[in-house]
Design an enzyme around this catalytic site. Structure first.
Site, PDB file in Angstrom:
ATOM      1  NE  ARG A 225      36.886  66.846  51.960  1.00 44.52           N
ATOM      2  CZ  ARG A 225      36.361  66.378  52.983  1.00 44.52           C
ATOM      3  NH1 ARG A 225      34.661  66.341  53.362  1.00 44.52           N
ATOM      4  NH2 ARG A 225      36.482  65.728  53.520  1.00 44.52           N
ATOM      5  CG  PHE A 241      46.131  59.239  49.258  1.00 45.27           C
ATOM      6  CD1 PHE A 241      46.144  58.023  48.718  1.00 45.27           C
ATOM      7  CD2 PHE A 241      47.017  60.087  48.851  1.00 45.27           C
ATOM      8  CE1 PHE A 241      47.588  57.534  48.638  1.00 45.27           C
ATOM      9  CE2 PHE A 241      48.504  59.897  48.629  1.00 45.27           C
ATOM     10  CZ  PHE A 241      49.106  58.351  49.009  1.00 45.27           C
ATOM     11  CG  ASN A 291      50.463  51.773  44.726  1.00 40.75           C
ATOM     12  OD1 ASN A 291      50.868  53.172  45.254  1.00 40.75           O
ATOM     13  ND2 ASN A 291      50.385  51.335  45.458  1.00 40.75           N
ATOM     14  CG  ASP A 313      43.290  63.726  52.774  1.00 42.15           C
ATOM     15  OD1 ASP A 313      43.176  63.690  53.670  1.00 42.15           O
ATOM     16  OD2 ASP A 313      41.536  63.736  52.128  1.00 42.15           O
ATOM     17  CB  CYS A 353      44.062  61.746  59.568  1.00 42.46           C
ATOM     18  SG  CYS A 353      44.574  60.254  57.770  1.00 42.46           S
TER      19      CYS A 353
END
Length: 409
Positions: A225, A241, A291, A313, A353
């Site tokens: 970040r 996201f 969405n 993300d 992730c």
């Protein structure tokens, strides 16, 4: 000279022996050739090769596909309270060394990476939020948590409460029940409201550790970040996201002209909006509940966007090898559309992730998306999770976060 062993013995296959010798800490259910039956699930057993060589000791659980989780390879170790206290001290001292002023909110215990299988402990100021996914460590968690509180106090850090987020389905695979609630310990509170204010990169967040995702806040992206913040000045940013709003808020703090943060969860948007207001950034950041896939598709159909910096993300698109191909399609879809929407010279921050989405696959996906978009990627940074989530090179499962920043040219 090793002391006399009093633990049940498991003999494993040559394949499993090779894995353990390489440093991996797991023995799977189909890799055990024989085992003494004088144990209960969650006990410690010794692991030997077919040539009667000691390979390590670990927690056993017949309910799990990961049958044995190694905690030591030293035949002289005694698995008493002092042994586990040393492990906890190593973990805390490591974070104090590598996190510096960021120690106030960080991951204190990262399971296998700290040789404490299945245990996660996140520190949010004076609140510890834990998750236990291994029967063996779950059986001794009262001792572990009590000692952790003492160790932190010795270092000058008080603990007001410990909250257990054991409300995850994977616990069933260990034969454990799902639940969440305050840990009952001496001097620990159990009447807090489930919210705590933390500061990360100079930005304040309200962490809902009772009901938020995982333990309430994703600490692993802390320095990623900050990397976004460094190049956000004067840019119009689309933060996809957003969850608690962290990437968008870092962009705003870095001097972005405008930030639009998007998430499908109305609760996430509400929390992110409150975080923006708390930091005086609500005049820069706009929030949309939508969405992301549909929104990017709609923008792509229009053939234009007002953004010159897009941040992706997403949650993990795959949690098993079986769904990797579908995940690649999902990652490519959002990255391809983002690349098409950005002007030449625009910026893209993108990540995965999921441990199963290997870095090589992620890079191949990005290369394919760039080719389809008719652009080139100028790499600015390639990053991973923060150092409080250490990567053990001999345990690939600890290496899960891929994060890239590009200029699209």
């Amino acid at each position: 000279m090793a002391h006399k062993r009093n633990y049940p013995v498991a003999v494993i296959t040559a394949k499993a022996e090779k894995s353990l010798r390489s440093g991996h800490p797991w023995v799977y259910f189909d890799e055990i050739l024989s085992i003494d039956d004088s144990y209960e699930n969650g006990d410690i057993v010794d692991v030997f090769s077919t040539k009667n060589r000691y390979l390590g000791s670990g927690f056993i659980n017949d309910n799990s596909k990961i049958r044995i989780r190694i905690i030591s390879r030293n035949a002289n170790d005694r698995f008493d309270d002092a042994f586990f206290e040393r492990r906890l001290r190593y973990a805390v001292d490591y974070r104090l060394s590598v996190m510096g002023d960021d120690f106030s909110s960080c991951r204190l215990i990262f399971g296998e990476a700290d040789m404490l299988p299945g245990i996660t402990v996140d520190k949010f100021e004076n609140v510890l939020v834990t998750q236990s996914l291994c029967l063996g460590t779950d059986k001794i968690k009262d001792m572990l948590f009590s000692k952790l509180v003492i160790i932190l106090r010795e270092k000058g850090f008080e603990t007001d409460a410990i909250y257990e987020r054991n409300d995850v389905a994977i616990r069933k695979l260990e034969g454990l029940e799902e639940y969440k609630g305050f840990f009952k310990g001496d001097g620990l509170r159990d009447d807090l409201d489930g919210n705590v204010i933390i500061t990360e990169n100079g930005i304040k967040y309200n962490v809902d550790y009772m009901n938020g995702q995982k333990t309430g806040f994703f600490l692993d992206q802390k320095y990623n970040r900050k990397a976004v913040s460094k190049i956000a000045k004067g840019k119009r940013v689309l933060d996809c996201f957003t969850h608690t709003g962290s990437f968008g808020l870092n962009a705003a703090m870095g001097g972005a002209e405008y930030v639009c943060s998007v998430d499908i969860s109305a609760d996430a948007i509400e929390m992110a909006s409150k975080n923006a207001a708390m930091n005086g950034l609500d005049n820069i950041v706009e929030y949309k509940c939508a969405n992301v896939f549909d929104m990017l598709t709609e923008m792509a159909e229009k053939g234009k966007s007002d953004f010159d910096f897009i941040i992706l993300d997403p949650p993990a698109f795959t949690k098993s090898r079986a769904t990797v191909k579908n995940a690649i399609r999902g990652y490519k879809e959002i990255n391809l559309k983002a690349m098409k929407l950005l002007p030449r010279g625009g910026y893209l921050a993108t990540c995965s992730c999921s441990h199963f989405m290997k870095d090589e696959l992620f890079r191949q996906m990005l290369d394919s998306a760039a080719a389809d978009a008719g652009v080139s990627l100028r790499q600015i940074e390639a990053r991973q999770q923060g150092c409080d989530h250490p990567v053990l090179w001999n345990v690939p499962e600890t290496d899960y976060l891929k994060f890239y920043i590009f200029q699209v040219v």
